[in-house]
Scaffold this active site. Structure first.
Site, PDB file in Angstrom:
ATOM      1  N   LYS A 111       0.857  -1.180   0.000  1.00  0.00           N
ATOM      2  CA  LYS A 111       0.000   0.000   0.000  1.00  0.00           C
ATOM      3  C   LYS A 111       0.884   1.218   0.000  1.00  0.00           C
ATOM      4  CE  LYS A 111      -4.422   0.914   0.087  1.00  0.00           C
ATOM      5  NZ  LYS A 111      -5.506   0.095  -0.457  1.00  0.00           N
TER       6      LYS A 111
HETATM    7  P1  NAD Z   1     -13.569   7.465  -3.029  1.00  0.00           P
HETATM    8  O1  NAD Z   1     -12.570   8.506  -2.692  1.00  0.00           O
HETATM    9  O2  NAD Z   1     -13.976   7.261  -4.441  1.00  0.00           O
HETATM   10  O3  NAD Z   1     -14.933   7.714  -2.197  1.00  0.00           O
HETATM   11  C1  NAD Z   1     -14.988   7.876  -0.816  1.00  0.00           C
HETATM   12  C2  NAD Z   1     -16.411   8.290  -0.438  1.00  0.00           C
HETATM   13  O4  NAD Z   1     -16.551   8.285   0.986  1.00  0.00           O
HETATM   14  C3  NAD Z   1     -16.794   9.700  -0.886  1.00  0.00           C
HETATM   15  O5  NAD Z   1     -18.146   9.708  -1.281  1.00  0.00           O
HETATM   16  C4  NAD Z   1     -16.628  10.535   0.387  1.00  0.00           C
HETATM   17  O6  NAD Z   1     -17.431  11.695   0.398  1.00  0.00           O
HETATM   18  C5  NAD Z   1     -17.090   9.537   1.413  1.00  0.00           C
HETATM   19  N1  NAD Z   1     -16.610   9.781   2.756  1.00  0.00           N
HETATM   20  C6  NAD Z   1     -15.355  10.109   3.166  1.00  0.00           C
HETATM   21  N2  NAD Z   1     -15.336  10.240   4.506  1.00  0.00           N
HETATM   22  C7  NAD Z   1     -16.595   9.968   4.938  1.00  0.00           C
HETATM   23  C8  NAD Z   1     -17.226   9.934   6.200  1.00  0.00           C
HETATM   24  N3  NAD Z   1     -16.537  10.199   7.300  1.00  0.00           N
HETATM   25  N4  NAD Z   1     -18.527   9.599   6.255  1.00  0.00           N
HETATM   26  C9  NAD Z   1     -19.234   9.323   5.135  1.00  0.00           C
HETATM   27  N5  NAD Z   1     -18.705   9.344   3.916  1.00  0.00           N
HETATM   28  C10 NAD Z   1     -17.405   9.674   3.830  1.00  0.00           C
HETATM   29  O7  NAD Z   1     -13.003   6.104  -2.397  1.00  0.00           O
HETATM   30  P2  NAD Z   1     -13.314   4.607  -2.839  1.00  0.00           P
HETATM   31  O8  NAD Z   1     -12.333   4.194  -3.870  1.00  0.00           O
HETATM   32  O9  NAD Z   1     -14.785   4.457  -3.079  1.00  0.00           O
HETATM   33  O10 NAD Z   1     -12.877   3.832  -1.509  1.00  0.00           O
HETATM   34  C11 NAD Z   1     -13.752   3.759  -0.382  1.00  0.00           C
HETATM   35  C12 NAD Z   1     -13.231   2.688   0.550  1.00  0.00           C
HETATM   36  O11 NAD Z   1     -13.173   1.439  -0.140  1.00  0.00           O
HETATM   37  C13 NAD Z   1     -11.807   2.894   1.092  1.00  0.00           C
HETATM   38  O12 NAD Z   1     -11.742   2.306   2.384  1.00  0.00           O
HETATM   39  C14 NAD Z   1     -10.946   2.085   0.136  1.00  0.00           C
HETATM   40  O13 NAD Z   1      -9.720   1.684   0.722  1.00  0.00           O
HETATM   41  C15 NAD Z   1     -11.866   0.902  -0.087  1.00  0.00           C
HETATM   42  N6  NAD Z   1     -11.613   0.139  -1.317  1.00  0.00           N
HETATM   43  C16 NAD Z   1     -11.661   0.730  -2.530  1.00  0.00           C
HETATM   44  C17 NAD Z   1     -11.483  -0.046  -3.681  1.00  0.00           C
HETATM   45  C18 NAD Z   1     -11.613   0.540  -5.058  1.00  0.00           C
HETATM   46  O14 NAD Z   1     -11.570  -0.233  -6.017  1.00  0.00           O
HETATM   47  N7  NAD Z   1     -11.795   1.838  -5.205  1.00  0.00           N
HETATM   48  C19 NAD Z   1     -11.205  -1.399  -3.571  1.00  0.00           C
HETATM   49  C20 NAD Z   1     -11.165  -1.980  -2.304  1.00  0.00           C
HETATM   50  C21 NAD Z   1     -11.381  -1.195  -1.186  1.00  0.00           C
END
Ligand code: NAD
Length: 423
Positions: A111
């Site tokens: 990471k």
């Molecule tokens: P992103 O940046 O696209 O979206 C994050 C979302 O969460 C946004 O809508 C933001 O406004 C919201 N957010 C942030 N803080 C918040 C809070 N305190 N309360 C409510 N909403 C909040 O990120 P993403 O890629 O969708 O990733 C989200 C999670 O999923 C992370 O933990 C990431 O590690 C995990 N993840 C992502 C992927 C991927 O393919 N993108 C894969 C596996 C895991």
């Protein structure tokens, strides 16, 4: 069960360690293997000088942690956020090792993160941070070494810059150095939807197991970024009723269910915050949405949302973790006592890394698959992995999270024994 002193509950590294320790003990992991797998392989800190738009020079701190290369090259996202810490990156790197092993793809875990607030930086500043970060890491990343991907605060464009910078250093175009790239630069069909699609597939599987039907299933999703919005779109299309949604600005609950295509248009075409959606519902603070009535709760935002202080308020029958680390280790026990069926992050959100693996395969073979082929293969992997974790849990009398860890540690430990230790 996992023990983390209450004052450390929000340290994600300690939470990850606690689960690792429980699973390793139950597995009877040899002491030497335990020590080997507990620590990361390598931790790199880089100081990134960047000329800001206002003419000043700023220095940003970035990390890349390689947790394991036992089963293949490291794999893991790059996060741009103001609260990135080395402990967080370490925990996320270890989770990637276990996640790749749970879905049985040939990668280890890594990471990366840069301490910065992407919302306050211009496109040019972000590009310069990304390129210098990549240049500093150029000898540690690569298709056979470590393959980054997007995470919080980074996206397809960031990956295009990483790919270009790396390619300039090695003097040939190397698309397989990162995944989550734009389609025109060696990206894969279905990658954007993959994590959300994976969430939907494991939820479908859980419903079948628990004798529930999609049309009677109310879903709350916290986070409306890549994972949250894609889960919402696909689950809505599949007939689930999405009754709660949240982003960082606030949350909305509507027991009648949201018109998700209209909400997607509101957030992604009109660039408006979720809580201001005109066809909305009752407004809450972002975290409060987690405790409203629903059948599936899908946290898809950030870590440490469900803790020992609030887990008793969760009303869902199923918790599907789209985010990494949304539940702290002490909260696990409370959820278990309540009988919540947990689909842990290292299984629930593994659709993303699975299609990243497909992207890496396609880049390396120079032959690209149709979206239907990608989705079919993803479905196979997710269904099979879900069944394996649940079977493991039932056979060993442990909860799904510990079962996923045990399955993963067993696989990595077995590969390590086969390889032996290079003296
Ligand atoms: P992103 O940046 O696209 O979206 C994050 C979302 O969460 C946004 O809508 C933001 O406004 C919201 N957010 C942030 N803080 C918040 C809070 N305190 N309360 C409510 N909403 C909040 O990120 P993403 O890629 O969708 O990733 C989200 C999670 O999923 C992370 O933990 C990431 O590690 C995990 N993840 C992502 C992927 C991927 O393919 N993108 C894969 C596996 C895991």
């Amino acid at each position: 069960m996992a023990t983390v002193a209450a004052h450390n509950e929000l340290n994600v590294y300690e939470s990850a360690e606690a689960r690792f320790e429980v699973a390793a003990k139950l597995l009877g992991l040899e002491e030497g293997l335990y020590k080997y797998l507990r620590y990361p392989n390598k931790e790199i800190t880089v100081y990134i000088p960047v000329a800001m738009d206002n003419g000043h020079l700023e220095v940003f701190i970035g990390y890349r942690v390689h947790h394991s290369i036992v089963r293949g090259p490291c794999k893991g996202g790059i996060r741009f956020a103001p609260d990135v810490t080395l402990d967080e990156v370490r925990a996320l790197a270890a989770w990637m090792t276990w996640k790749c092993a749970v879905v049985n793809i040939p990668f280890g875990g890594a990471k990366g993160g840069v301490i910065c607030d992407p919302n306050k930086l211009s496109r040019g500043e972000l590009e310069r941070i990304t390129r210098r970060y990549t240049a500093e890491l150029s000898e540690w990343i690569g298709p056979e070494r470590d393959v980054p991907a997007p995470d919080l605060g980074t996206n397809e464009q960031t990956m295009a810059w990483v790919m270009d910078t790396y390619s300039m250093h090695v003097r040939h175009t190397t698309t397989a150095v990162v995944t989550g790239k734009p389609l025109d630069l060696g990206g894969s069909h279905g990658r954007k939807e993959a994590t959300g699609r994976g969430c939907q597939i494991v939820c479908d599987r859980a419903l079948a197991k628990l004798g529930m039907k999609r049309e009677n299933t109310r879903v709350i999703i916290q986070g409306f970024g890549n994972v949250g919005s894609m889960s919402a779109m696909l689950m809505h299309q599949a007939g689930y009723k999405i009754v709660g949604v949240a982003d960082i600005y606030g949350a909305l609950y509507n027991e009648k269910g949201f018109d998700i295509p209209a909400l997607l248009d509101w957030v992604y075409a009109k660039h408006k915050p979720v809580p201001e959606f005109p066809a909305g519902g009752v407004k809450f603070f972002p975290q409060e949405i987690l405790f409203q009535p629903c059948d599936i709760l899908l946290p898809a935002a950030v870590e440490n949302q469900i803790t020992s202080q609030n887990a008793h308020r969760v009303q869902a029958r199923i918790l599907c973790e789209g985010a990494n680390g949304p539940t702290t280790s002490p909260a696990d026990e409370i959820l278990e006592k309540k009988g919540v069926f947990v689909i842990p992050d290292i299984l629930g959100n593994a659709g993303g890394v699975t299609v990243s693996y497909f992207e890496w395969v396609q880049d390396r073979q120079g032959f690209f698959w149709r979206e239907s082929e990608v989705n079919e293969r993803l479905q196979d992997v997710m269904e099979h992995s879900f069944d394996e974790v649940v079977r493991y849990a039932e056979t060993h009398g442990v909860n799904n999270r510990i079962a996923a860890y045990m399955l993963a540690i067993d696989r990595v430990g077995f590969a390590l024994k086969l390889r032996g230790i290079y003296a």
